[in-house]
Design an enzyme around this catalytic site. Sequence first.
Site, short mmCIF file in Angstrom:
data_model
loop_
_atom_site.label_atom_id
_atom_site.label_comp_id
_atom_site.label_asym_id
_atom_site.label_seq_id
_atom_site.Cartn_x
_atom_site.Cartn_y
_atom_site.Cartn_z
N ASP A 94 0.86 -1.17 0.00
CA ASP A 94 0.00 0.00 0.00
C ASP A 94 0.91 1.23 0.00
OD1 ASP A 94 -1.88 1.92 0.40
OD2 ASP A 94 -2.69 1.11 2.26
N SER A 95 0.48 2.26 -0.69
CA SER A 95 1.35 3.44 -0.85
C SER A 95 1.59 4.18 0.45
CB SER A 95 0.72 4.41 -1.86
OG SER A 95 -0.43 5.02 -1.29
N GLY A 96 0.71 4.01 1.42
CA GLY A 96 0.84 4.73 2.68
C GLY A 96 -0.06 5.94 2.77
N GLY A 97 -0.79 6.22 1.70
CA GLY A 97 -1.69 7.38 1.70
C GLY A 97 -2.69 7.35 2.84
N ASP A 148 -2.42 8.21 -3.00
CA ASP A 148 -3.74 8.82 -3.10
C ASP A 148 -4.07 9.59 -1.84
OD1 ASP A 148 -3.88 6.40 -1.59
OD2 ASP A 148 -6.06 6.39 -1.82
N GLN A 190 -10.89 7.37 -5.94
CA GLN A 190 -11.45 8.02 -4.76
C GLN A 190 -12.75 8.74 -5.16
OE1 GLN A 190 -10.71 7.79 -1.62
NE2 GLN A 190 -8.65 6.91 -1.57
N GLY A 217 -10.94 4.69 0.07
CA GLY A 217 -11.82 5.59 0.79
C GLY A 217 -13.17 5.02 1.15
N ASP A 267 -8.33 -6.81 1.19
CA ASP A 267 -7.37 -6.90 2.30
C ASP A 267 -8.01 -6.26 3.51
OD1 ASP A 267 -5.79 -4.23 3.33
OD2 ASP A 267 -6.71 -3.94 1.37
N CYS A 305 -14.92 -26.38 11.92
CA CYS A 305 -13.66 -25.97 11.29
C CYS A 305 -12.62 -27.08 11.39
CB CYS A 305 -13.14 -24.70 11.95
SG CYS A 305 -11.59 -24.09 11.29
N CYS A 307 -9.23 -26.41 10.85
CA CYS A 307 -7.91 -25.79 10.96
C CYS A 307 -7.10 -26.45 12.08
CB CYS A 307 -8.04 -24.28 11.20
SG CYS A 307 -8.45 -23.82 12.90
N CYS A 310 -8.54 -25.71 15.67
CA CYS A 310 -9.79 -26.40 16.01
C CYS A 310 -9.62 -27.92 16.01
CB CYS A 310 -10.89 -25.98 15.04
SG CYS A 310 -11.36 -24.24 15.22
N HIS A 336 -6.70 -19.75 13.12
CA HIS A 336 -8.11 -20.07 12.85
C HIS A 336 -8.77 -19.02 11.96
CE1 HIS A 336 -12.34 -21.04 13.25
NE2 HIS A 336 -12.53 -19.75 13.54
#
Length: 372
Positions: A94-97, A148, A190, A217, A267, A305, A307, A310, A336
């Site tokens: 991510d650009s950090g904006g 951005d 945006q 945004g 994400d 589950c 995993c 679990c 999990h």
Amino acid sequence: MARQNFVLHKLDSTSKARLGTLYTAHGAIKTPVFMPVGTQGTVKAVAQDRLESLGVEIFLCNSYHLHLRPGEDLIAEAGGLHEFISWKKSLLTDSGGYQVFSLTSLVGVSDEGVTFKSHLDGSLHHITPELSMEIQQKLGADIIMAFDQCVGFPASVQEEKVAAQRTLLWAKKCKETFSSSWQQLFGIVQGGTQKELREFCAREIVAMGFDGYALGGLSVGEPKPLMYEMIEVVEPYLPEEKPRYLMGVGAPDDILEAVARGIDMFDCVLPTRNARNGCLLTRRGKLNITRSEFARDFQPPDPDCSCYTCSKFSRAYLRHLFKAGEILAAELATIHNLFFMLELMRKIREALEGGYFQDFKQDFLATYNGGF
């Protein structure tokens, strides 16, 4: 000219949902995909080999945090982010904006860039679109994001307009500065919650020709129906042959609704942050494992589950670990929650392949929203 990096395999007949594969220099990624967040080069509480065994094909790191500590030059000296963190599959930065506008004491913002005080030590920094590209190219993630300007909710029409116009200006500068032969650069749409502004920003960003397109945004405090509406507004303007990324969104119900509206990539810190706070994701909704009723509950944390957590441990044990402040609590809960998210994405892809996505979506939401 943007390169071919995405293959669309199937379109759902009853929604805008898409089944595809995203190709990067470090592998093929089946979409729709959820990307865990490894802000500072680590997905908190789980090591890289565990991520790989869970089936993670790509995760996200943040250039703002890595720029401040340990610095992109050190990471470049180590051979780039993949070498530095020992990860052979794909990475996105991510650009950090967003972090600049949410974590820091902003000193000033102009069309040239932003000046801010570090959230770590108060030191003064200046980031321009050009510097954002330099930082991310040195870090060496497979997919990097244009710089951005993000505004929260609520924001005035004027604030949203200024941020959208500045995002377009910065996107142009990022495109002109970007020089990597193997990395991919995604543009960000945006426009806040203004329909016409979102449409305008989408058209302009697409006209610049990026390797993929993100919606920024959103999930910043607006009602969920409004977020879904903004996706619907932007989607018709996004090229079918390019990946679409909804930034910062990771609640299971939001993912299903966004997939149905044509989104391929997600994400969010939600699964991992929730895990560290004792909140497990299940088909019936969120389960707070620290509640007293689980003190003598010896069934698996989530009986549905399979995993590692679990399969091996009980609710009573996991609750005990949290109450005792043991580090293992965060690890087991994170395993999990990541497994749950990756399974959800696998089942979504399976449903798209089988032509029953809408039925799957309705069944999942009926159970998930039922809660405990």
